[in-house]
Design a protein around this motif. Structure first.
Motif, PDB file in Angstrom:
ATOM      1  N   GLU A 271      32.415 -52.942  -6.616  1.00  0.00           N
ATOM      2  CA  GLU A 271      32.442 -53.134  -8.215  1.00  0.00           C
ATOM      3  C   GLU A 271      33.712 -54.102  -8.468  1.00  0.00           C
ATOM      4  N   LEU A 272      34.565 -54.058  -7.753  1.00  0.00           N
ATOM      5  CA  LEU A 272      35.407 -55.139  -8.048  1.00  0.00           C
ATOM      6  C   LEU A 272      34.908 -56.508  -7.646  1.00  0.00           C
ATOM      7  N   ALA A 273      34.319 -56.868  -6.699  1.00  0.00           N
ATOM      8  CA  ALA A 273      33.530 -58.047  -6.304  1.00  0.00           C
ATOM      9  C   ALA A 273      32.839 -58.570  -7.803  1.00  0.00           C
ATOM     10  N   SER A 274      31.974 -57.696  -8.280  1.00  0.00           N
ATOM     11  CA  SER A 274      31.244 -57.965  -9.300  1.00  0.00           C
ATOM     12  C   SER A 274      31.887 -58.335 -10.411  1.00  0.00           C
ATOM     13  N   ARG A 275      32.856 -57.636 -10.823  1.00  0.00           N
ATOM     14  CA  ARG A 275      33.846 -58.096 -11.882  1.00  0.00           C
ATOM     15  C   ARG A 275      34.792 -59.383 -11.746  1.00  0.00           C
ATOM     16  N   LEU A 276      34.958 -59.625 -10.274  1.00  0.00           N
ATOM     17  CA  LEU A 276      36.031 -60.916 -10.194  1.00  0.00           C
ATOM     18  C   LEU A 276      35.034 -62.045  -9.864  1.00  0.00           C
ATOM     19  N   ALA A 277      33.617 -61.864  -9.554  1.00  0.00           N
ATOM     20  CA  ALA A 277      32.985 -62.961  -9.338  1.00  0.00           C
ATOM     21  C   ALA A 277      32.830 -64.126 -10.051  1.00  0.00           C
ATOM     22  N   GLN A 278      33.127 -64.135 -11.526  1.00  0.00           N
ATOM     23  CA  GLN A 278      33.121 -65.076 -12.469  1.00  0.00           C
ATOM     24  C   GLN A 278      34.662 -65.626 -12.682  1.00  0.00           C
ATOM     25  N   VAL A 279      35.617 -65.310 -11.877  1.00  0.00           N
ATOM     26  CA  VAL A 279      36.982 -66.064 -11.959  1.00  0.00           C
ATOM     27  C   VAL A 279      36.556 -67.313 -11.692  1.00  0.00           C
ATOM     28  N   PRO A 280      37.151 -68.256 -12.430  1.00  0.00           N
ATOM     29  CA  PRO A 280      37.018 -69.681 -12.286  1.00  0.00           C
ATOM     30  C   PRO A 280      37.884 -70.115 -11.023  1.00  0.00           C
ATOM     31  N   GLY A 281      37.276 -70.760 -10.197  1.00  0.00           N
ATOM     32  CA  GLY A 281      37.800 -71.320  -9.021  1.00  0.00           C
ATOM     33  C   GLY A 281      37.982 -70.386  -7.759  1.00  0.00           C
ATOM     34  N   VAL A 282      37.479 -69.264  -7.942  1.00  0.00           N
ATOM     35  CA  VAL A 282      37.365 -68.134  -6.897  1.00  0.00           C
ATOM     36  C   VAL A 282      36.318 -67.781  -6.499  1.00  0.00           C
ATOM     37  N   ALA A 283      35.963 -67.913  -4.969  1.00  0.00           N
ATOM     38  CA  ALA A 283      34.864 -67.483  -4.214  1.00  0.00           C
ATOM     39  C   ALA A 283      35.084 -66.062  -3.803  1.00  0.00           C
ATOM     40  N   VAL A 284      34.062 -65.070  -4.130  1.00  0.00           N
ATOM     41  CA  VAL A 284      34.513 -63.814  -3.718  1.00  0.00           C
ATOM     42  C   VAL A 284      33.542 -63.426  -2.702  1.00  0.00           C
ATOM     43  N   ARG A 285      34.019 -62.800  -1.478  1.00  0.00           N
ATOM     44  CA  ARG A 285      33.235 -62.130  -0.493  1.00  0.00           C
ATOM     45  C   ARG A 285      33.614 -60.800  -0.222  1.00  0.00           C
ATOM     46  N   VAL A 286      32.754 -60.027   0.409  1.00  0.00           N
ATOM     47  CA  VAL A 286      32.766 -58.344   0.388  1.00  0.00           C
ATOM     48  C   VAL A 286      32.770 -58.318   1.861  1.00  0.00           C
ATOM     49  N   LYS A 287      33.538 -57.498   2.383  1.00  0.00           N
ATOM     50  CA  LYS A 287      33.586 -57.009   3.912  1.00  0.00           C
ATOM     51  C   LYS A 287      33.994 -55.664   3.820  1.00  0.00           C
ATOM     52  N   HIS A 288      33.201 -54.731   4.750  1.00  0.00           N
ATOM     53  CA  HIS A 288      33.284 -53.477   5.027  1.00  0.00           C
ATOM     54  C   HIS A 288      33.986 -53.228   6.216  1.00  0.00           C
ATOM     55  N   ARG A 289      35.284 -53.186   6.743  1.00  0.00           N
ATOM     56  CA  ARG A 289      35.496 -53.317   7.986  1.00  0.00           C
ATOM     57  C   ARG A 289      35.194 -52.058   8.748  1.00  0.00           C
ATOM     58  N   ASP A 290      35.170 -50.873   8.317  1.00  0.00           N
ATOM     59  CA  ASP A 290      34.911 -49.609   8.793  1.00  0.00           C
ATOM     60  C   ASP A 290      33.564 -48.948   8.834  1.00  0.00           C
ATOM     61  N   LEU A 291      32.593 -49.499   7.909  1.00  0.00           N
ATOM     62  CA  LEU A 291      31.492 -49.089   7.838  1.00  0.00           C
ATOM     63  C   LEU A 291      30.637 -48.906   9.066  1.00  0.00           C
ATOM     64  N   GLY A 292      29.955 -47.734   9.467  1.00  0.00           N
ATOM     65  CA  GLY A 292      29.461 -47.580  10.505  1.00  0.00           C
ATOM     66  C   GLY A 292      30.151 -46.926  11.688  1.00  0.00           C
ATOM     67  N   ARG A 293      31.327 -46.694  11.502  1.00  0.00           N
ATOM     68  CA  ARG A 293      32.356 -46.198  12.617  1.00  0.00           C
ATOM     69  C   ARG A 293      32.118 -44.824  12.875  1.00  0.00           C
ATOM     70  N   GLU A 294      31.687 -43.950  11.880  1.00  0.00           N
ATOM     71  CA  GLU A 294      31.508 -42.774  11.769  1.00  0.00           C
ATOM     72  C   GLU A 294      30.117 -42.492  12.082  1.00  0.00           C
TER      73      GLU A 294
END
Length: 294
Positions: A271-294
């Motif tokens: 959700e944060l990524a979708s809101r910040l994706a349009q900030v000028p001069g910023v490239a946003v990427r999402v990483k889920h560090r622990d997804l799949g560990r359980e």
């Protein structure tokens, strides 16, 4: 000569020179961060072979910056002739970095290093000799930047302004979800804790799902305070990201945590990524560090 410059085309060669202590290393580092191929302390006699290589390499070396300065000693005297010859056959630009004598003296005194041309004399003797040797080169410069009033961050930002591609990102933001049970991300610049929201783990219908599933997303966002927090947090990060760009901080990591890094943090990161994706001069990427560990 103005320090304004038109946007670059593929295959450009930039010669970086100027007064010792005026910021050549800072400029070179900033260019390298912009994916220029940077060659430092190259004798002028090697410019032609390097340009020949860039023509052979084609797309492999689309933008090359070469730092040429008085560290080349007697070889440096050939730079004006070399530039004249090269400009007859190849598009290139010359960036000249300068600063006032008193500022240069303070910078050399701060690092406790001699000027490369001072010999048995003083720092100011070396500076004056260097100005004499660089006079003709300065006159032929396409871009002159006086760094007297700049710190290293301001100079790097100016280089980014002048030599980054049109529309390219000045800052890369990684929004990383994680689980506190696995420890804090060591490279996080900012950390938010989503454990104030009910945990979908205790819902039998959601336990096996993740924050990437619509059912979990709907559950998390329906909780009191969830959307309010995400909206406010995104708004709070906007001036931070603008400040990072002004200070030429090229990368940052915002870590979003919950207990296991599977549900609440994943939803919030997306959700944060979708809101910040349009900030000028910023490239946003999402990483889920622990997804799949359980």
């Amino acid at each position: 000569m103005s320090d304004d410059v038109s946007r670059r085309e593929s295959g450009e060669v930039l010669i970086v020179t100027g007064m010792s202590g005026a910021g050549r290393s800072t400029a070179a580092n900033a260019l390298e961060d912009l994916d220029w191929y940077v060659v430092d302390n190259l004798p002028p006699q090697m410019l032609k072979p390097l340009l020949d290589l860039t023509e052979i390499a084609a797309d492999a070396l689309p933008r090359v910056a070469v730092v040429v300065d008085v560290r080349g000693r007697d070889l440096f005297a050939e730079l004006p002739v070399a530039l004249l010859s090269l400009r007859e056959r190849r598009k290139l630009r010359l960036l000249f970095l300068d600063a006032s004598d008193d500022v240069l003296v303070r910078r050399f005194e701060a690092v406790r290093r001699p000027h490369p041309l001072q010999g048995e004399g003083t720092i100011i003797d070396g500076i004056r000799l260097e100005r004499e040797r660089l006079a003709a080169v300065r006159e032929s410069a396409d871009v002159i930047i006086d760094t007297s009033a700049y710190n290293i961050h301001q100079l790097a930002t100016r280089i980014v302004d002048l030599f980054s591609d049109e529309g390219s990102a000045r800052h890369t933001l990684t929004i990383m979800s994680f689980g506190f049970k696995y420890g804090l991300p060591p490279d996080a610049d900012i950390v938010a804790d989503m454990r104030f929201l009910p945990n979908p783990f205790w819902n039998d219908d959601l336990k096996a799902l993740t924050g990437e599933d619509d059912a979990v997303r709907e559950f998390v966002l329906a909780q009191e305070g969830a959307v309010e927090f995400i909206d406010a947090y995104a708004a709070a990060l906007r001036p931070v990201l603008a400040g990072y760009q002004r200070e030429n901080k090229r990368h940052s990591v915002v870590a979003i945590g919950c207990t296991g890094g599977k549900h609440r943090s994943v939803v919030t990161a997306r959700e944060l990524a979708s809101r910040l994706a349009q900030v000028p001069g910023v490239a946003v990427r999402v990483k889920h560090r622990d997804l799949g560990r359980e």
